[in-house]
Design an enzyme around this catalytic site. Structure first.
Site, PDB file in Angstrom:
ATOM      1  N   ARG A 105      12.220   4.024  -5.592  1.00 13.82           N
ATOM      2  CA  ARG A 105      11.561   3.322  -4.472  1.00 13.82           C
ATOM      3  C   ARG A 105      12.654   2.557  -3.747  1.00 13.82           C
ATOM      4  NH1 ARG A 105       6.012  -0.121  -4.290  1.00 13.82           N
ATOM      5  NH2 ARG A 105       5.314   2.049  -4.184  1.00 13.82           N
ATOM      6  N   HIS A 132       5.669   8.198   1.581  1.00 12.47           N
ATOM      7  CA  HIS A 132       5.130   7.812   0.260  1.00 12.47           C
ATOM      8  C   HIS A 132       4.328   9.010  -0.271  1.00 12.47           C
ATOM      9  CE1 HIS A 132       3.983   5.407  -3.011  1.00 12.47           C
ATOM     10  NE2 HIS A 132       3.219   4.500  -2.438  1.00 12.47           N
ATOM     11  N   GLN A 135       1.590   8.843  -3.088  1.00 18.01           N
ATOM     12  CA  GLN A 135       0.341   8.184  -2.693  1.00 18.01           C
ATOM     13  C   GLN A 135      -0.629   9.193  -2.078  1.00 18.01           C
ATOM     14  OE1 GLN A 135      -0.473   4.770  -3.070  1.00 18.01           O
ATOM     15  NE2 GLN A 135      -2.466   5.699  -2.684  1.00 18.01           N
ATOM     16  N   ASP A 221      -3.633   0.748   6.027  1.00 17.49           N
ATOM     17  CA  ASP A 221      -2.624   0.158   5.136  1.00 17.49           C
ATOM     18  C   ASP A 221      -2.221  -1.177   5.760  1.00 17.49           C
ATOM     19  OD1 ASP A 221      -0.627  -0.203   3.220  1.00 17.49           O
ATOM     20  OD2 ASP A 221       0.734   1.291   4.064  1.00 17.49           O
ATOM     21  N   CYS A 261      -4.133   2.458   0.148  1.00 23.18           N
ATOM     22  CA  CYS A 261      -3.191   2.676  -0.966  1.00 23.18           C
ATOM     23  C   CYS A 261      -3.047   1.444  -1.849  1.00 23.18           C
ATOM     24  CB  CYS A 261      -1.839   3.112  -0.415  1.00 23.18           C
ATOM     25  SG  CYS A 261      -1.023   1.865   0.608  1.00 23.18           S
ATOM     26  N   ARG A 289      -3.289   7.865  -9.098  1.00 24.58           N
ATOM     27  CA  ARG A 289      -1.814   7.902  -9.061  1.00 24.58           C
ATOM     28  C   ARG A 289      -1.289   8.372 -10.419  1.00 24.58           C
ATOM     29  NH1 ARG A 289       1.069   4.642  -5.567  1.00 24.58           N
ATOM     30  NH2 ARG A 289       2.879   5.683  -6.488  1.00 24.58           N
TER      31      ARG A 289
HETATM   32  N1  NVA Z   1       3.238   0.674   3.680  1.00 29.83           N
HETATM   33  C1  NVA Z   1       3.344  -0.158   2.505  1.00 29.83           C
HETATM   34  C2  NVA Z   1       2.840   0.592   1.300  1.00 29.83           C
HETATM   35  C3  NVA Z   1       2.875  -0.181   0.020  1.00 29.83           C
HETATM   36  C4  NVA Z   1       2.397   0.618  -1.150  1.00 29.83           C
HETATM   37  C5  NVA Z   1       4.774  -0.622   2.327  1.00 29.83           C
HETATM   38  O1  NVA Z   1       5.694   0.190   2.507  1.00 29.83           O
HETATM   39  O2  NVA Z   1       4.970  -1.797   2.011  1.00 29.83           O
HETATM   40  N1   CP Z   2       0.209   1.929  -3.540  1.00 31.68           N
HETATM   41  C1   CP Z   2       1.370   1.592  -4.125  1.00 31.68           C
HETATM   42  O1   CP Z   2       2.377   2.319  -4.081  1.00 31.68           O
HETATM   43  O2   CP Z   2       1.299   0.417  -4.803  1.00 31.68           O
HETATM   44  P1   CP Z   2       2.520  -0.414  -5.421  1.00 31.68           P
HETATM   45  O3   CP Z   2       3.323  -0.958  -4.282  1.00 31.68           O
HETATM   46  O4   CP Z   2       1.860  -1.492  -6.242  1.00 31.68           O
HETATM   47  O5   CP Z   2       3.360   0.509  -6.273  1.00 31.68           O
END
Ligand code: NVA
Ligand code: CP
Length: 310
Positions: A105, A132, A135, A221, A261, A289
């Site tokens: 990540r 992502h 997801q 989101d 998500c 997930r």
């Molecule tokens: N769009 C959000 C998703 C978090 C799971 C982010 O990147 O923070």
């Molecule tokens: N939806 C998702 O990826 O959640 P986290 O940021 O908690 O991993």
């Protein structure tokens, strides 16, 4: 040495491979619910690298790997040399010599692409600024569980054209469904950044109500994704009319489901009434997930398992 198979964006797998993964996920989930052990990845190690925070992604990969008989190691930028300027290419060579699979990540997609280029083992995108994919794998499996095949259906995306939105758009091209996107002015989808090939599976609506009209799935989101915190105040103002509320769900199909998500901000991108209401499937979505990623990890490491799934 055979080149490893990576999962860096949704279009890295074909429609046939997704059909297999969704069937395999259902099989794995059923076994898990019956407490039946299944250890195809015995003795294998997953390294998880986090440059941003996470609850679901860490938990689902770590628990999933243990349930498949392997183990998972957590690394973050703060406590490793990754945060002190070690080149991504060097880190990839070292980490992939000591493990069987890597989940990352991070920020720019180019970071994970560089890592993958130098990795001896499969690399999975656990979220980047652009995408992502895990997801949306879970989201589509969840839709199939609740409503059947997604092909030909309509998804409404209300809010920021972020990593999750981009991945929905790629998925629509791979799996042949429509996405109706509504963003405030200035936050529109950038088709090139989204990695679209332009098959006409996406349409923009300036009015979020119009995007939701007749949709089979309504989703959103956070207004401010990780890495964009400096824009938070401005975004709160710009996105104020892009909250998914009961009126938007009212114009969607009567059997439309709502997804997010998570983590969610009630009263910002979604009203409490919607996310906690009867059309919301967010808890199944979060749980899935775990199941889809188990199928994905098994597939990337040992390929298709013939015979013992639907
Ligand atoms: N769009 C959000 C998703 C978090 C799971 C982010 O990147 O923070
Ligand atoms: N939806 C998702 O990826 O959640 P986290 O940021 O908690 O991993």
């Amino acid at each position: 040495m055979k080149a490893p198979r990576h999962y860096l964006q949704f279009k890295d797998l074909t429609r046939e491979e997704y059909d297999y993964l969704f069937a395999r996920t259902a099989w794995l989930k059923e076994r898990f619910k019956r407490y039946e052990p299944h250890h195809p990845l015995f003795d294998r190690t997953l390294v998880m690298i986090f440059e941003k925070a996470s609850t679901r992604t860490r938990l689902s990969f770590e628990a999933g790997m243990q349930q498949l008989g392997g183990s998972a190691i957590y690394l973050n930028t703060r406590d490793s040399q990754l945060g002190r300027g070690e080149p991504v290419e060097d880190a990839a060579q070292v980490i992939s010599r000591m493990s069987d699979m890597v989940m990352i990540r991070t920020f720019e997609q180019s970071i994970i692409e560089r890592f993958a280029e130098y990795s001896r083992v499969p690399v999975i995108n656990g979220l980047t600024n652009e995408y992502h994919p895990c997801q949306i794998l879970a989201d589509i499996f969840t839709f199939i569980e609740h409503r059947g095949p997604i092909q030909g259906k309509t998804v409404a995306w209300v809010g920021d054209s972020n990593n999750v939105c981009n991945t929905w758009l790629q998925a629509a091209e791979v799996l042949d469904f429509q996405v109706r996107v509504s963003t405030p002015p200035g936050y529109e989808v950038e088709p090139e950044r989204a990695g679209l090939i332009g098959t006409g599976h996406f349409a923009h609506f300036s009015d979020p109500m119009e995007a939701c009209r007749g949709a089979d799935l309504v989703t959103t989101d956070v207004w401010t994704s990780m890495g964009f915190e400096a824009e938070n105040e401005e975004r709160m103002r710009d996105f104020a009319d892009w909250q998914v509320d009961a009126d938007m769900m009212q114009v969607a199909n009567p059997d439309a489901v709502f997804m997010h998500c998570l983590p969610a901000h009630r009263g910002e991108e979604v009203s409490a009434e919607v996310i906690d209401g009867p059309q919301s499937v967010v808890w199944d979505e979060a749980e899935n997930r775990l199941h889809v990623q188990k199928a994905l990890m098994e597939y990337l490491l040992i390929g298709k398992v013939e015979g013992d799934c639907a």
